[in-house]
Structures are given as C-alpha cells and as structure tokens.
Design a protein around this motif. Structure first.
Motif, PDB file in Angstrom:
ATOM      1  N   THR A 313       0.832  -1.208   0.000  1.00  0.00           N
ATOM      2  CA  THR A 313       0.000   0.000   0.000  1.00  0.00           C
ATOM      3  C   THR A 313       0.865   1.256   0.000  1.00  0.00           C
ATOM      4  O   THR A 313       0.610   2.213  -0.753  1.00  0.00           O
ATOM      5  N   ASP A 316       2.515   1.775  -3.412  1.00  0.00           N
ATOM      6  CA  ASP A 316       1.531   2.332  -4.346  1.00  0.00           C
ATOM      7  C   ASP A 316       1.271   3.805  -4.023  1.00  0.00           C
ATOM      8  O   ASP A 316       1.157   4.646  -4.930  1.00  0.00           O
ATOM      9  N   SER A 317       1.191   4.111  -2.736  1.00  0.00           N
ATOM     10  CA  SER A 317       0.956   5.502  -2.322  1.00  0.00           C
ATOM     11  C   SER A 317       2.147   6.388  -2.669  1.00  0.00           C
ATOM     12  O   SER A 317       1.974   7.579  -2.972  1.00  0.00           O
ATOM     13  N   VAL A 394       5.869   9.138   3.048  1.00  0.00           N
ATOM     14  CA  VAL A 394       4.607   8.690   2.462  1.00  0.00           C
ATOM     15  C   VAL A 394       3.623   8.421   3.593  1.00  0.00           C
ATOM     16  O   VAL A 394       3.883   7.605   4.487  1.00  0.00           O
ATOM     17  N   SER A 396      -0.748   8.214   4.916  1.00  0.00           N
ATOM     18  CA  SER A 396      -1.991   7.568   4.492  1.00  0.00           C
ATOM     19  C   SER A 396      -2.546   8.319   3.281  1.00  0.00           C
ATOM     20  O   SER A 396      -2.089   9.422   2.948  1.00  0.00           O
ATOM     21  N   GLU A 397      -3.547   7.743   2.637  1.00  0.00           N
ATOM     22  CA  GLU A 397      -4.134   8.398   1.468  1.00  0.00           C
ATOM     23  C   GLU A 397      -4.645   9.793   1.826  1.00  0.00           C
ATOM     24  O   GLU A 397      -4.437  10.766   1.086  1.00  0.00           O
ATOM     25  N   ASN A 400      -1.620  12.155   2.487  1.00  0.00           N
ATOM     26  CA  ASN A 400      -0.971  12.547   1.238  1.00  0.00           C
ATOM     27  C   ASN A 400      -1.774  13.613   0.507  1.00  0.00           C
ATOM     28  O   ASN A 400      -1.212  14.559  -0.065  1.00  0.00           O
TER      29      ASN A 400
END
Length: 414
Positions: A313, A316-317, A394, A396-397, A400
């Motif tokens: 994850t 990807d992030s 980096v 968390s979604e 970010n």
C-alpha cells in the motif's frame, strides 16, 4: 587473541585479506562479558537476581480519578529481568532474512545502539576512523564524535539524476573514490553505507558493495544500514552477501516497515564472530520484555502478512504521491531527486523563476507547512547535493492528499 565464546578455528576467514581479530580493539577481545543471572537459569524459584519477588506495583484497577484502561501487558512478569538473548525473536528474524541461525543475529535498542557498539568495539578513540558517504544518516557522525573517533567523508555522486536502482548518476556510490580514501588512510576501520539512503531514498547496487568487500587494501568492516530495505525491490538486500563475506554487517530495524518505531528494536546481521563480539559487549538486558513481546508478535506469520500488505500500500501511495507532486511542479517544485526506494520522497523547492533549488524559499515553505498548516515534513537543504529539498514521508491516502493541498497553498504564497 580469540573471541571469547567462539572456537578460534570454527570460522575460517573470507575474504582472505580480512581478519576480524585485527579489526576488534584488543581490550574488547580480552573482554569477558558480564554474566547475568538469566544466562544460567530461567526457571524455578528465582532468588538470584535481587528482583522484587512481590511483582510490579502498577495498579490494574481504574479509579474514579484515573481514566486508565487495564493493559494485558501488565500480566507479564515485569518484576523479572528480561531474557538476555531473545533467541525466539532471533530465530524468526533469521528465517525472515534467510540466514542460517540465531548466531547470525544481534538485537539492539534501535539501530543506534548497533552503530554505537560497532564503533566502540572496532575503532580506537583518538586514533582510528570511520568512513561515511554524505548525504547520509546523521547518527554515524554523532556516534563518532561521542566516541572520539575521526570521520572520513567520501560523498556520493551529487550531480545528475538518480539512475535506476542507484546504479549510476545522482547518489550512486563512488567506488573508486572510496578506494582512494582507503589507500590514503589505513586507520579507517568501518565504512557506513546507507541503502536505501537517508535522505536520498536511493538503494546501492550489491555489486558496488561487493567491490569494497573484495578490496584487499581495506581490512575493516563494511556496515550496510538497511532501515528502509523492505520498500525497495526484492533482491536488493545486502543480507545475501553475509553468507559469503565475514567483513560485512547489515543493520535493519522494526521501526519502518514493521511500524514499530516506539519499541526501539534494531537488528544486526553478520557472521557469528562479529555477532559474538557485539553480544559480549552489550548491556546485560538491553532488550526489555515489553519490546520483546511486541517484536515476537510482529514476527508471527499473520503479522508478517499484514506487514507485506501495508508495504505494498505504501509503495503504491509513494507512486501516487510523486504523481501528485508533479502536478504542482509549475508552482516551483522540482522532480524527486532520489530513485525512491524508501517510504519517503525528496523534492527540491525551486526559486520563483524555477531556475534553481532555493534553500531560502524551501525554509519558508517548510516552516509555513508546520507552523501554520499542521503538516510537518523535513527540511534537508543543508545536506550535500540536496539544496532546497524537503523530505516527505509517504503517509496515508488522506495525509498525502492534505500535504499536496497544503503544499500547493504555501507555494503560491512564497
């Protein structure tokens, strides 16, 4: 003088030019380690270590004035000293990293204890030195100063763009320059290589490391710091070289990919002679029982599966974050300058006209993000080859997305 606890003929040297007994300081070779109570017996009525036989005194009952919640960890025998060896943890680490056994694994209070111990056992204060490759992790120099040992600096390649996997270009290892430094100073006992680098985010090719290990003029130990290795491509780890070379020590940690920065557990992986020296020298009970309990849980099969899922994850992030950063490049943000093999990226803040990295503007952006916008990144513009750079972990979604939104806002202000 043989290493205490090892048969002098058990481990013939490889490569041939390396002799660990000439690397370790004589007073350390002569050391007989402190023998603690739990080295002898771990079970029975334990009346040998002057522990409090009535147990710990932390209340397990929440009162009206105390909002504490009962913690199952309080059921542990916290009044007893911890296991001095923690072989159960080492067994799981050895299996995870594909080394032959617990005699290849050392546990420290974070990687910083490993760094400090390596310097203390190998490098004579006031006489000998280490070599580092800036820009790199700052604790190598701090520990060197604490231990009164010299530091030789051989910078990474600071120009151009990062090559694929760090094979060439920016932040690659200048092997021939390292060799020249070795030739010029026989007092260098340790070489610290950070891969993937901090703050560069760029891994070093194993062939570059191998070349230094094979270099006959260097009689010391190459220390490869792999705090971020799980975020790099499979097959990047220098642990694979431990099977072949006696003159390498690979450091890893549970702080990053395992998400356990708070428990402070670092790992050294090397051949048994060096591991034995570190074991002989460490404090008797350096890893606490709560830390050991959490580490063992983190190394269980189900926890390792969760860790791998989170690594995927974050990788990807990382790609998504880089794409989003490129989307605001027109505001004076340069492209990432590393090869992005870690769980962070490093981007330069440019001058308003976009002509050059700008430390003054970067400092303003960094401070405004932290003090006015609640987003804390790391300014790294004073490191060699990193002018104007901000290092962004980096997140968390949601985190970010917030950093992009806030960064866009701040870049427009300055």
């Amino acid at each position: 003088m043989p290493i205490h606890g090892l048969s002098p003929t058990a481990y013939p040297p490889n490569p041939a030019h390396f002799d660990i007994e000439k690397v370790i300081r004589p007073n350390i070779l002569a050391l007989h380690p402190y023998r603690c109570a739990r080295d002898d017996y771990k079970e029975g009525i334990l009346l040998d270590a002057n522990e409090n036989a009535l147990g710990h005194s932390i209340s397990t009952q929440a009162s009206s004035s105390d909002a504490s919640v009962y913690d199952p960890m309080l059921d542990m025998d916290l009044h007893r000293y911890p296991d001095p060896s923690h072989d159960s943890i080492k067994t799981r680490i050895a299996a995870l990293r594909d080394v032959s056994g617990v005699d290849h694994v050392f546990l420290g209070v974070g990687s910083d204890e490993v760094i400090d111990l390596l310097m203390r056992v190998c490098v004579a204060p006031g006489k000998e030195k280490i070599l580092i490759t800036p820009p790199t992790y700052g604790m190598y120099s701090v520990c060197a100063q604490v231990n009164d040992i010299g530091v030789v600096k051989c910078p990474l390649e600071l120009s151009g763009q990062a090559g694929e996997g760090g094979t060439e270009g920016r932040f690659s290892l200048k092997v021939e320059e390292v060799k020249k430094a070795i030739n010029a100073d026989a007092s260098i006992k340790l070489i610290f290589l950070c891969s993937p680098g901090n703050p560069t985010g760029t891994k070093l090719p194993l062939e570059s490391i191998r070349t230094i290990l094979d270099y006959e003029n260097f009689k010391g130990i190459v220390v490869v710091d792999e705090a971020y290795i799980d975020f790099a491509d499979e097959g990047s780890s220098a642990v694979s070289l431990v099977k072949e070379y006696d003159n390498i020590c690979v450091m890893q940690t549970l702080s990053k990919s395992f998400g356990l920065a708070a428990i402070r557990l670092g790992v050294a992986i090397a051949k048994p002679p060096l591991i034995q020296v570190l074991t002989n020298t460490k404090a008797p009970y350096n890893i606490s029982s709560p830390t050991a309990h959490l580490a063992l849980s983190a190394l269980s099969p189900s926890s390792l599966a969760t860790m791998q899922s989170k690594i995927k994850t974050l990788i990807d992030s990382r790609a998504a974050l880089l794409k989003s950063l490129s989307g605001i490049a027109h505001l004076g943000l340069g492209s990432s300058i590393g090869s992005n093999d870690a769980n962070f990226v490093m981007v330069p803040v440019l001058s308003k006209d976009g002509s050059r990295p700008d430390n003054v503007r970067a400092q303003k952006v960094y401070k405004s993000l932290a003090e006015e916008n609640g987003v804390v990144v790391r300014f790294r513009g004073n490191e060699p080859g990193c002018e104007g750079c901000l290092r962004i972990t980096v997140g968390s979604e949601e985190e970010n997305a917030t950093v992009i939104r806030k960064l866009e806002l701040v870049l427009k202000q300055f």
